[in-house]
Design a protein around this motif. Sequence first.
Motif, mmCIF file in Angstrom:
data_model
loop_
_atom_site.group_PDB
_atom_site.id
_atom_site.type_symbol
_atom_site.label_atom_id
_atom_site.label_comp_id
_atom_site.label_asym_id
_atom_site.label_seq_id
_atom_site.Cartn_x
_atom_site.Cartn_y
_atom_site.Cartn_z
ATOM 1 N N VAL A 165 0.810 -1.224 0.000
ATOM 2 C CA VAL A 165 0.000 0.000 0.000
ATOM 3 C C VAL A 165 0.843 1.273 0.000
ATOM 4 C CG1 VAL A 165 -1.955 -1.133 1.108
ATOM 5 C CG2 VAL A 165 -0.208 -0.043 2.532
ATOM 6 N N ASP A 166 2.161 1.141 -0.047
ATOM 7 C CA ASP A 166 3.025 2.323 -0.089
ATOM 8 C C ASP A 166 4.292 2.016 -0.876
ATOM 9 O OD1 ASP A 166 5.612 2.066 1.780
ATOM 10 O OD2 ASP A 166 3.988 0.913 2.693
ATOM 11 N N PRO A 167 4.965 3.043 -1.396
ATOM 12 C CA PRO A 167 6.122 2.805 -2.273
ATOM 13 C C PRO A 167 7.355 2.266 -1.568
ATOM 14 C CG PRO A 167 5.786 5.155 -1.916
ATOM 15 C CD PRO A 167 4.585 4.464 -1.351
ATOM 16 N N LYS A 187 5.258 -13.175 -4.426
ATOM 17 C CA LYS A 187 4.838 -12.268 -5.495
ATOM 18 C C LYS A 187 4.405 -10.939 -4.888
ATOM 19 C CE LYS A 187 1.370 -11.661 -9.111
ATOM 20 N NZ LYS A 187 0.164 -12.228 -9.779
ATOM 21 N N ILE A 188 4.921 -9.836 -5.441
ATOM 22 C CA ILE A 188 4.636 -8.505 -4.907
ATOM 23 C C ILE A 188 3.859 -7.692 -5.943
ATOM 24 C CG2 ILE A 188 5.596 -6.415 -3.887
ATOM 25 C CD1 ILE A 188 6.187 -8.975 -2.304
ATOM 26 N N SER A 189 2.743 -7.147 -5.536
ATOM 27 C CA SER A 189 1.998 -6.212 -6.381
ATOM 28 C C SER A 189 1.559 -5.046 -5.516
ATOM 29 C CB SER A 189 0.789 -6.892 -7.038
ATOM 30 O OG SER A 189 -0.068 -7.430 -6.058
ATOM 31 N N SER A 190 1.045 -4.005 -6.162
ATOM 32 C CA SER A 190 0.579 -2.817 -5.454
ATOM 33 C C SER A 190 -0.931 -2.698 -5.597
ATOM 34 C CB SER A 190 1.246 -1.560 -6.030
ATOM 35 O OG SER A 190 0.601 -0.386 -5.561
ATOM 36 N N TYR A 191 -1.579 -2.131 -4.592
ATOM 37 C CA TYR A 191 -3.019 -1.893 -4.702
ATOM 38 C C TYR A 191 -3.334 -1.016 -5.906
ATOM 39 C CZ TYR A 191 -3.016 2.978 -3.065
ATOM 40 O OH TYR A 191 -2.839 4.343 -2.962
ATOM 41 N N LEU A 192 -2.370 -0.182 -6.310
ATOM 42 C CA LEU A 192 -2.567 0.693 -7.464
ATOM 43 C C LEU A 192 -2.812 -0.113 -8.738
ATOM 44 C CD1 LEU A 192 0.353 3.203 -6.786
ATOM 45 C CD2 LEU A 192 -2.092 3.687 -6.506
ATOM 46 N N ASP A 193 -2.286 -1.321 -8.780
ATOM 47 C CA ASP A 193 -2.404 -2.143 -9.982
ATOM 48 C C ASP A 193 -3.829 -2.654 -10.214
ATOM 49 O OD1 ASP A 193 0.366 -1.860 -10.174
ATOM 50 O OD2 ASP A 193 0.749 -3.735 -9.105
ATOM 51 N N TYR A 194 -4.690 -2.504 -9.190
ATOM 52 C CA TYR A 194 -6.015 -3.121 -9.263
ATOM 53 C C TYR A 194 -7.176 -2.128 -9.273
ATOM 54 C CZ TYR A 194 -3.310 -7.196 -7.787
ATOM 55 O OH TYR A 194 -2.374 -8.207 -7.703
#
Length: 310
Positions: A165-167, A187-194
Amino acid sequence: MSRSWLSELRNLIVNSLERSWLPFPTDSDLCESWKKGLDSNPSGPVLYTSCLYHLAPVIEKAVENLERFGVTEGGLRGRFAAVAAKTVGRLILKPEGEEVDRADSVMRRIYRLLAQRGIKVRLLDREIYSGALLYELGFEKEFAEYAKKVATFFKERGVKEIITVDPHTHYILEKVYPRYAPDFDVKISSYLDYIKGTGVALKGFAIHDSCLYARFLDRYSLIRQILSPGQPVEDPYYTGKETAGCCGGPIESIYPDVARKVASLRVNDLSKLSKDVVVQCPICYVNLKRAAEGRINLHYLPEILTEATA
């Protein structure tokens, strides 16, 4: 810069992490209240906060206390700073209740935005800090040891996928952890991706980009896509991918005066575009807030997003 100050700062962070998994002495349950009443999907990706939204007001309070002791100066002032670090290490830093409520609200908003897109996340039994500050301040040995502990924490809980949730947390997990914790295979993703297709409840704001998101994690264009319904005010220099100014962090705990000066310059740039500024990072929020002096109003990105329109 006083060597004794740096040593005490390192000890403060390391000792606090050992006691509570948090980098500063504060309530160990600080980062838990946002999860109350929310469903957790045992097989879903973990929504991992690294406590950073909740730690933002703690960092602000710690920096305010330490700044008074002249942490950037040598001699007697430098020795005072080392004493201050020891003192802060014995205190429980209590952020303002409204700031904790705000952090809770931000995290619950992110949870709902993901849920609206059918992403049923898993919530951890407790939130722990990633250790990013150790790495960013150059305490590499201590970071390496802590990263392995965090990797073990995730492995013991069967974590296979994390949504950040943060950079700072995203960068440290995706780019740095694999070099220091060989067993870290998540596996790492960001909430921004969704969260594409959201509405924006604010118009004519300026965007303050996280240096990490914009320049190292390739989220600059994505963030503009997400915020485009709010018609942000852009400038090729002040908000350009390669030219936008920094908030001054994360050096506020070592050079608070330098961080404040850098943040003040950034506030001045942003205020030329809009009174309202949207930030994506709790560290940016802390530093810009310290320098704002009424010139700008700060909004976390999730705070201005509304329900999906498509």
